[in-house]
Design an enzyme around this catalytic site. Structure first.
Site, PDB file in Angstrom:
ATOM      1  N   SER A   1     -92.503  27.237 -87.012  1.00 48.90           N
ATOM      2  CA  SER A   1     -91.878  26.233 -86.161  1.00 48.90           C
ATOM      3  C   SER A   1     -92.222  24.828 -86.665  1.00 48.90           C
ATOM      4  O   SER A   1     -91.955  24.510 -87.820  1.00 48.90           O
ATOM      5  CB  SER A   1     -92.314  26.447 -84.711  1.00 48.90           C
TER       6      SER A   1
ATOM      7  N   ASP B   1     -82.892  32.988 -82.070  1.00 49.40           N
ATOM      8  CA  ASP B   1     -84.026  32.098 -81.801  1.00 49.40           C
ATOM      9  C   ASP B   1     -83.608  31.154 -80.685  1.00 49.40           C
ATOM     10  O   ASP B   1     -82.628  30.422 -80.827  1.00 49.40           O
ATOM     11  CB  ASP B   1     -84.387  31.322 -83.077  1.00 49.40           C
TER      12      ASP B   1
ATOM     13  N   HIS C   1     -88.251  33.488 -81.667  1.00 48.06           N
ATOM     14  CA  HIS C   1     -88.827  32.333 -82.353  1.00 48.06           C
ATOM     15  C   HIS C   1     -90.244  32.575 -82.877  1.00 48.06           C
ATOM     16  O   HIS C   1     -90.548  32.277 -84.036  1.00 48.06           O
ATOM     17  CB  HIS C   1     -88.835  31.117 -81.411  1.00 48.06           C
TER      18      HIS C   1
END
Length: 247
Positions: free
Chosen positions: A93, A188, A218
């Protein structure tokens, strides 16, 4: 400031190849611990920093800037480079965003592994910073039943810092030339998968690969595809460690 149990910095001393592993926005090292431990078991020297303002309280995070988060990664790089001749950087991320920034800044980075990396999240553009201090939590987007240690609310000031970081890194993508392995979850709910496509097309790396994760959301490092991520990233380290030795 008291650190949440499980959010502490992770360090393992091993061989002369280092691996820096970073989680992203509002998250903690808990979500990347399985990766860090798998790399350490293979003999690598590993550091997973606790980003400043993370793993404590949302109020603490609110006082930090993206420069503080970059500095946390810089400290981890310093620790690794004191022990290693080369480093691979792995990021989940916003950790992927920071990995891209690190690859621009350090010649010692021999390759980067990105997992649902963030360079643009359109949903954040509609947040009204004038009327609210905190918004709903961001994270814990996992297909299986794993738990993620993260904040229960998100500081709006920190969202603005994240947007500034992503904007800055987007402008630098063409400066990245090292090998890159990207993992992207097909579904996601935090970072649009298109982010990984843009990164893949924009970096100037001659050796790059995009791997689709079909069974994770995610936080893929805690999800059904975590073993695939471990296996493919370890193969990536080995391939480009050997390539460097041959050169």
């Amino acid at each position: 400031m008291e650190i949440m149990r499980g959010a502490e910095e992770i360090k393992y001393e091993g061989n002369e190849v280092g691996v820096l592993v970073s989680r992203g926005f509002t998250g903690t090292t808990q979500s990347i611990r399985p990766l860090a431990e798998s790399y350490a078991r293979e003999g690598y020297t590993v550091c997973a920093p606790r980003l400043k303002g993370h793993g404590t309280t949302p109020e603490d995070m609110e006082t930090t800037t993206y420069h503080d988060w970059v500095a946390s990664v810089d400290d981890a790089m310093t620790w690794l480079l004191d022990r290693c001749g080369s480093v691979f950087v792995v990021g989940l991320s916003m950790g992927g965003t920071l990995a891209l920034e690190t690859a621009v800044q350090y010649e010692a980075v021999k390759g980067i592994v990105l997992i649902n990396a963030a360079i643009e999240i359109p949903a954040l553009n509609h947040i009204d910073s004038n009327n609210q201090r905190f918004i709903e939590p961001i994270g814990a987007d996992i297909k299986n039943e794993s738990f993620e240690l993260t904040y229960d609310k998100t500081p709006v000031k920190s969202v603005e810092q994240l947007q500034d970081l992503m904007s800055e890194v987007r402008e630098k993508l063409s400066s990245i030339h090292c090998p890159i392995l990207l993992f992207v979850s097909d579904e996601d709910h935090v970072v649009p998968p298109h982010n990984s496509e843009v990164i893949f097309q924009s970096v100037f790396s001659e050796r790059k690969e995009l791997v689709h994760l079909e069974n994770s959301y995610h936080v893929a490092t805690l999800d059904y595809d975590q073993d695939l991520i471990k296996e493919r990233s370890l193969e990536f380290f080995q391939r480009y460690t050997k390539t460097r030795a041959m050169d």
